[in-house]
Design a protein around this motif. Structure first.
Motif, PDB file in Angstrom:
ATOM      1  N   GLU A   1       0.828  -1.214   0.000  1.00 52.10           N
ATOM      2  CA  GLU A   1       0.000   0.000   0.000  1.00 52.10           C
ATOM      3  C   GLU A   1       0.860   1.261   0.000  1.00 52.10           C
TER       4      GLU A   1
ATOM      5  N   GLU B   1       2.086   2.894  -3.199  1.00 51.83           N
ATOM      6  CA  GLU B   1       1.122   3.678  -3.976  1.00 51.83           C
ATOM      7  C   GLU B   1       0.916   5.086  -3.440  1.00 51.83           C
ATOM      8  N   ARG B   2       1.337   5.361  -2.209  1.00 50.02           N
ATOM      9  CA  ARG B   2       1.175   6.690  -1.628  1.00 50.02           C
ATOM     10  C   ARG B   2       2.208   6.880  -0.522  1.00 50.02           C
TER      11      ARG B   2
END
Length: 207
Positions: free
Chosen positions: A143, A146-147
């Motif tokens: 996760e 992605e950011r």
């Protein structure tokens, strides 16, 4: 206004979450050492503050609160005028809540438990705690590819809640070597203005 009284134990990751939030918000704090080793958290005086007998606790000029994630919510709601730390946007707020649940679930049962075994001699299954830790870290690393932060593109209370036990996972024999995005995320938190570390214990993979 008087300083926020902050009941803490220096090696408690739950207490460090609150210490970090207080510092990131630039709040005036009066630390109160709670001697867990000698049972101060089970004495009537402390139980009057938190009937569960756990640190952290804050006393904000008569508002007494226990539980680290509950305190993070209170501090953000009360003292963060920008709305950065606890965004109002429904989607982001839901993502923040998701990671607060992870902090109280997978992080507590994984890296926090693994560290309890090595640092405090807690009678848990180390292999299971380490296995749970790596299952968590695999999800986090994906996760975070992605950011920049857990819930959105800037730091929130979700990151504060998750940081300490992930950063100190090696003390519980949980290696962060295979999780580059997690390590980059830790570095981003450590670069925030007002960041304060928790003392490291020379044990486990930190030895």
């Amino acid at each position: 206004m008087n300083a926020i009284k902050f009941y803490r134990y220096p090696l408690s990751g739950h207490a460090h979450r609150v210490e970090l939030m207080l510092s990131l918000l630039g709040l005036d704090t009066e630390p109160v050492f709670v001697d867990l080793a000698n049972g101060a958290h089970k004495q009537p005086e402390f139980l009057a503050l938190n009937a569960f007998g756990q640190v952290p606790v804050i006393d904000d000029n008569g508002t007494v609160l226990a539980d680290s994630t509950a305190i993070l919510i209170y501090l953000a709601k009360t003292y963060d005028a920008s709305g950065q730390w606890l965004p109002e946007d429904a989607k982001v707020a839901a993502q923040v809540q998701r990671w607060l649940s992870v902090a109280s679930g997978q992080i507590t049962n994984g890296p926090a438990t693994a560290r309890l075994i090595t640092v405090f001699g807690a009678p848990y299954d180390a292999d299971e705690a380490i296995k749970r830790s790596h299952a968590l870290l695999q999800v986090m690393d994906q996760e975070l590819s992605e950011r920049a932060f857990l819930a959105t593109d800037h730091a929130t209370v979700a990151d504060v809640a998750a940081y300490t036990y992930i950063a100190h996972a090696p003390e519980g024999n949980v290696s962060l070597e295979g999780y580059p995005h997690v390590r980059q995320w830790l570095a981003r938190i450590e670069a925030l203005q007002g960041f304060v570390p928790m003392p490291r214990t020379v044990i486990g993979l930190q030895a």
